[in-house]
Design a protein around this motif. Sequence first.
Motif, mmCIF file in Angstrom:
data_model
loop_
_atom_site.group_PDB
_atom_site.id
_atom_site.type_symbol
_atom_site.label_atom_id
_atom_site.label_comp_id
_atom_site.label_asym_id
_atom_site.label_seq_id
_atom_site.Cartn_x
_atom_site.Cartn_y
_atom_site.Cartn_z
ATOM 1 N N ASN A 28 -31.663 33.471 -47.954
ATOM 2 C CA ASN A 28 -30.521 33.640 -48.846
ATOM 3 C C ASN A 28 -30.929 34.212 -50.202
ATOM 4 O OD1 ASN A 28 -28.201 32.245 -47.302
ATOM 5 N ND2 ASN A 28 -29.880 30.778 -47.160
ATOM 6 N N ARG A 29 -32.226 34.469 -50.363
ATOM 7 C CA ARG A 29 -32.735 34.969 -51.644
ATOM 8 C C ARG A 29 -33.323 36.360 -51.467
ATOM 9 N NH1 ARG A 29 -37.446 33.766 -55.265
ATOM 10 N NH2 ARG A 29 -38.562 33.081 -53.406
ATOM 11 N N LEU A 30 -32.941 37.275 -52.358
ATOM 12 C CA LEU A 30 -33.463 38.641 -52.337
ATOM 13 C C LEU A 30 -34.676 38.704 -53.261
ATOM 14 C CD1 LEU A 30 -32.390 41.207 -50.876
ATOM 15 C CD2 LEU A 30 -31.456 41.920 -53.083
ATOM 16 N N ILE A 31 -35.808 39.192 -52.721
ATOM 17 C CA ILE A 31 -37.029 39.279 -53.524
ATOM 18 C C ILE A 31 -37.646 40.669 -53.357
ATOM 19 C CG2 ILE A 31 -37.496 36.809 -53.390
ATOM 20 C CD1 ILE A 31 -39.610 37.410 -51.254
ATOM 21 N N GLY A 32 -38.735 40.914 -54.057
ATOM 22 C CA GLY A 32 -39.437 42.185 -53.985
ATOM 23 C C GLY A 32 -39.898 42.608 -55.364
ATOM 24 N N PHE A 33 -40.886 43.472 -55.419
ATOM 25 C CA PHE A 33 -41.398 43.854 -56.734
ATOM 26 C C PHE A 33 -40.364 44.659 -57.506
ATOM 27 C CE2 PHE A 33 -42.618 48.015 -54.998
ATOM 28 C CZ PHE A 33 -42.617 48.861 -56.118
ATOM 29 N N GLU A 34 -39.480 45.380 -56.790
ATOM 30 C CA GLU A 34 -38.450 46.130 -57.510
ATOM 31 C C GLU A 34 -37.267 45.238 -57.894
ATOM 32 O OE1 GLU A 34 -39.019 50.740 -56.392
ATOM 33 O OE2 GLU A 34 -38.164 49.529 -54.793
ATOM 34 N N VAL A 35 -37.105 44.110 -57.215
ATOM 35 C CA VAL A 35 -36.138 43.110 -57.681
ATOM 36 C C VAL A 35 -36.597 42.569 -59.037
ATOM 37 C CG1 VAL A 35 -35.076 40.874 -57.200
ATOM 38 C CG2 VAL A 35 -35.460 42.483 -55.338
ATOM 39 N N ASP A 36 -37.885 42.233 -59.112
ATOM 40 C CA ASP A 36 -38.442 41.750 -60.382
ATOM 41 C C ASP A 36 -38.357 42.819 -61.459
ATOM 42 O OD1 ASP A 36 -39.035 39.458 -58.998
ATOM 43 O OD2 ASP A 36 -41.193 39.819 -58.871
ATOM 44 N N LEU A 37 -38.629 44.072 -61.077
ATOM 45 C CA LEU A 37 -38.591 45.162 -62.047
ATOM 46 C C LEU A 37 -37.164 45.376 -62.558
ATOM 47 C CD1 LEU A 37 -39.960 47.484 -63.546
ATOM 48 C CD2 LEU A 37 -39.631 48.901 -61.506
ATOM 49 N N ALA A 38 -36.177 45.356 -61.657
ATOM 50 C CA ALA A 38 -34.786 45.540 -62.071
ATOM 51 C C ALA A 38 -34.371 44.455 -63.053
ATOM 52 C CB ALA A 38 -33.876 45.546 -60.848
ATOM 53 N N GLU A 39 -34.788 43.213 -62.788
ATOM 54 C CA GLU A 39 -34.443 42.119 -63.690
ATOM 55 C C GLU A 39 -35.130 42.288 -65.041
ATOM 56 O OE1 GLU A 39 -35.552 38.712 -61.438
ATOM 57 O OE2 GLU A 39 -33.734 38.731 -60.190
ATOM 58 N N ALA A 40 -36.360 42.787 -65.030
ATOM 59 C CA ALA A 40 -37.080 43.005 -66.287
ATOM 60 C C ALA A 40 -36.417 44.108 -67.104
ATOM 61 C CB ALA A 40 -38.540 43.354 -65.994
ATOM 62 N N ILE A 41 -36.021 45.201 -66.446
ATOM 63 C CA ILE A 41 -35.347 46.300 -67.145
ATOM 64 C C ILE A 41 -34.006 45.827 -67.696
ATOM 65 C CG2 ILE A 41 -34.236 48.548 -66.822
ATOM 66 C CD1 ILE A 41 -36.428 49.227 -64.811
ATOM 67 N N ALA A 42 -33.238 45.107 -66.873
ATOM 68 C CA ALA A 42 -31.935 44.613 -67.314
ATOM 69 C C ALA A 42 -32.093 43.685 -68.519
ATOM 70 C CB ALA A 42 -31.240 43.890 -66.164
ATOM 71 N N GLY A 43 -33.161 42.861 -68.513
ATOM 72 C CA GLY A 43 -33.404 41.981 -69.650
ATOM 73 C C GLY A 43 -33.619 42.759 -70.928
ATOM 74 N N LYS A 44 -34.339 43.860 -70.840
ATOM 75 C CA LYS A 44 -34.561 44.701 -72.014
ATOM 76 C C LYS A 44 -33.265 45.365 -72.483
ATOM 77 C CE LYS A 44 -38.990 44.164 -72.621
ATOM 78 N NZ LYS A 44 -39.512 43.535 -73.862
#
Length: 485
Positions: A28-44
């Motif tokens: 039920n959880r979406l993961i991946g290095f680009e998931v982390d990257l998207a969240e990091a970009i969105a945070g900025k």
Amino acid sequence: MKARGELLWGADAQGGAPYVFQDPMDPNRLIGFEVDLAEAIAGKLGVRARPVLGPWDSLLELLARGDFDVALNGIEVAEEKKRVCDLSRPYYTAAERLTVRRGDARAPHSLAQVKGRPVGTLPGSLAERILRREGALVKTYEGGQDEIYADLKLGRTDAVLLDEPITRYYGAIDPELEVVPGTFGEVRYAVAVRKGEEELRRAIDTALEELRREGTLRTLYERWGLWNAETAELLGDPNPSPRGVPEQYEAWRASVGKIPPFLERVRERYPSTLMLFARGALMTLGVSLLSMALAVVAGVVLAVTRVYGPGPLRWLAMAYIEVVRGTPLLVQLTLVYFGLPQLGLSLEPLTAGVLTLGLNYAAAEAENYRAGLSSVPAGQHEAAKVLGLSRWQTLRHVVMPQAVRVSLPPMTNDFIALLKDSSLVSLVTLTELTRTYLNLANAMRDHLGLGLLVALIYLLIGLPFAHLARTVEARLGRHLKGVAR
């Protein structure tokens, strides 16, 4: 984007690790290095990141339609991409790696040796362009990356050429395969932005630069086991050697390196997928019911027009039926979803899917109903006329009840077929049952067990409607016998 507080980013979870995929231990959880990257970009950018899933080879078309703000899923820096979208600064680079069967003496070990040999890769990728340039018999896969290496193990291809992250997660961990030493090209990934969105592109470039300067990008890649010399050079980092343990990569290996026995999966893994399958089944059922309702209404109008209408209308109804039946449903859906916006008409995904499926199946339904109408003997029309019934009364009280009974079995078959054809709506970013299965199967590397489970779900969805159709058919039969007496 700022107004809604979200960065909508397009990706394809079917592709698999390490980009964007369902967590094998918690689907039920979406993961991946680009998931982390998207969240990091969105945070900025001061917003939240929300993924919108669609097919990988259609992400740029979906981006152009406005279905999401950016595409972030291994989008290669290439001239053909720049013609349809703007690209951010590259955020990752890697080599192209060749994988072959371990111990295969005939396996190609250089690009010169792939000429005339079947080699697997992803469509639209740099690897595909390299293989075609070298004269290989290229076999591309629309599904997940796991399927590409599965075909290599089965001997259906002689090699696989793909980006290093994919090779590391699928080729290098398989004891039956080996990765050929050396590199065979280099690919760079960037964030795709719609043409004309210069402000957003600059904001993403700024965010990536801050993440690079803070060391966030390096830490992220190291967690997923993706830090390499090429990316170190791209980011201006003097230390190409990875630090620490790549915990996400090791977690992936532990969860999929050896698939547990079937009964153990049934007890421990499959229950966690049921919520996702339930959501996919609801989407499938909803799309199918709405589409069938439209098909029935439009089919009745077409059938009645073709049988009883004036000459010009009969010709138009017949032309519609032949054109729709003679063209593939996928082409029709593509025209509606991607073609109509060029004429200024942009439909929501659910609307486009239901409209296309409904109007497509209306042609088949029209022929079913026409056969039913034609099955009523002419003598009954004449008897109704003698009794003083109008044409509408004859149609309603005499012809239609008999026509429905004849048309019901093929109509039921059409609905079952529509349930399965509804899988095509994944093209328009709707995640239905089949798409859910493919996403999970590629993430968990379990096509057989999950395939049996999803087949059972389709069967359970279809059986009640088949039973309902038989019940209605039997009641109509009894009613008609009563009328005859």
